[in-house]
Design an enzyme around this catalytic site. Sequence first.
Site, PDB file in Angstrom:
ATOM      1  N   PRO A   2      -6.130  -5.805   0.240  1.00 30.15           N
ATOM      2  CA  PRO A   2      -6.149  -4.375   0.615  1.00 30.15           C
ATOM      3  C   PRO A   2      -4.796  -3.918   1.159  1.00 30.15           C
ATOM      4  O   PRO A   2      -4.173  -4.615   1.953  1.00 30.15           O
ATOM      5  CB  PRO A   2      -7.209  -4.311   1.716  1.00 30.15           C
ATOM      6  CG  PRO A   2      -8.004  -5.564   1.593  1.00 30.15           C
ATOM      7  CD  PRO A   2      -7.087  -6.589   1.016  1.00 30.15           C
ATOM      8  N   GLU A   3      -4.353  -2.759   0.686  1.00 31.98           N
ATOM      9  CA  GLU A   3      -3.096  -2.172   1.153  1.00 31.98           C
ATOM     10  C   GLU A   3      -3.416  -0.852   1.855  1.00 31.98           C
ATOM     11  O   GLU A   3      -4.583  -0.541   2.092  1.00 31.98           O
ATOM     12  CB  GLU A   3      -2.147  -1.962  -0.041  1.00 31.98           C
ATOM     13  CG  GLU A   3      -1.916  -3.251  -0.838  1.00 31.98           C
ATOM     14  CD  GLU A   3      -1.013  -3.055  -2.045  1.00 31.98           C
ATOM     15  OE1 GLU A   3      -0.197  -2.129  -2.040  1.00 31.98           O
ATOM     16  OE2 GLU A   3      -1.138  -3.834  -3.003  1.00 31.98           O
ATOM     17  N   ARG A 112     -12.322 -15.625   1.900  1.00 31.49           N
ATOM     18  CA  ARG A 112     -11.232 -16.589   2.105  1.00 31.49           C
ATOM     19  C   ARG A 112     -10.860 -16.775   3.573  1.00 31.49           C
ATOM     20  O   ARG A 112     -10.005 -17.597   3.888  1.00 31.49           O
ATOM     21  CB  ARG A 112     -10.023 -16.202   1.261  1.00 31.49           C
ATOM     22  CG  ARG A 112     -10.362 -16.310  -0.230  1.00 31.49           C
ATOM     23  CD  ARG A 112      -9.168 -16.168  -1.109  1.00 31.49           C
ATOM     24  NE  ARG A 112      -8.174 -17.209  -0.879  1.00 31.49           N
ATOM     25  CZ  ARG A 112      -7.005 -17.264  -1.505  1.00 31.49           C
ATOM     26  NH1 ARG A 112      -6.700 -16.339  -2.384  1.00 31.49           N
ATOM     27  NH2 ARG A 112      -6.156 -18.220  -1.252  1.00 31.49           N
ATOM     28  N   ARG A 154      21.323  -3.933   2.321  1.00 34.65           N
ATOM     29  CA  ARG A 154      20.325  -4.943   1.929  1.00 34.65           C
ATOM     30  C   ARG A 154      20.543  -5.362   0.486  1.00 34.65           C
ATOM     31  O   ARG A 154      20.629  -4.536  -0.416  1.00 34.65           O
ATOM     32  CB  ARG A 154      18.900  -4.372   2.089  1.00 34.65           C
ATOM     33  CG  ARG A 154      18.517  -4.038   3.536  1.00 34.65           C
ATOM     34  CD  ARG A 154      18.114  -5.290   4.299  1.00 34.65           C
ATOM     35  NE  ARG A 154      16.973  -5.944   3.702  1.00 34.65           N
ATOM     36  CZ  ARG A 154      15.703  -5.673   4.018  1.00 34.65           C
ATOM     37  NH1 ARG A 154      15.420  -4.755   4.914  1.00 34.65           N
ATOM     38  NH2 ARG A 154      14.716  -6.326   3.437  1.00 34.65           N
TER      39      ARG A 154
END
Length: 289
Positions: A2-3, A112, A154
Amino acid sequence: MPELPEVETVCRQLEPELEGRRIESLEVADPRWCRPMTAAKLERALAGRTIEGLARRGKYLLLGLDGEQTLVMHLRMTGNLVLVEGEDKPLSYLRARFVLDDGRELWFTDPRRFGEALLLGDAELDAHFAPRLGVEPLSEDFTAEALGVMAAGRTAPLKSFLLDQKGVAGIGNIYADEALFRAHLHPLSPAGSMKPEHLGDLREAIVAALEAGIDGGGASIDDYRDGRGEKGRMQDEFLVHTREGEPCPRCEGTIERIVVSGRSTYFCPDCQVKLRRRPRRRRPVRRSP
Ligand SMILES: [Zn+2]
């Protein structure tokens, strides 16, 4: 996993149902869920408490309680938070069960067992999240300028940059792919190579991808279920994610799959531009003879 859109969907569904309800009891079926606090201690702490609200920060769910405490929950890989009514209890892998004063139950299920819960004082929340989570992408703080500050210097690929919760909070594997496609940016472009126009495009693309996910009720590729135990619909509306070999929805290209930071990454090689790394300024390069 889930995000942000999946967690936000659960939050919006359950918030009006839970606000003002009293927790009659909590049963922790799996002590690993709330460690290092013991199950018995958390059960005692939550019994009789009133729920003041449910909120989201990044991919975390925040169950606000009276007495200025918050139960911070993370669904991790396969966790679900589902409101269960009557005898209809179809979910297995129960890890914790809240019995509410109206007879309904709130179940945290998780095959899990990576999901977790942590009881914090409200005053501790900011300090808890500060080292873990960056800007909320659906907030006013998420501007192209803020994204530029994060990306400056970055060299990490854009895909990895978006997965880092300390930059933009809440984006995972699905919505990183969807956002980069919407922004026409190749996932392997170095984050620091974005120019101002790319930053603006990516900011808009992230917001659009996340809002599409919320509109679609989240994505159920694996175990995700919403707050009512139903599957989301977003997996049927992916632009590129999991679409390897299918035609690009935007050009004549074909969606490809590569692995970035150990994660399957889907993109169109024909219309997502790979930016060049920008030369570093004022730093002489020494070459060995
Ligand atoms: Zn394309």
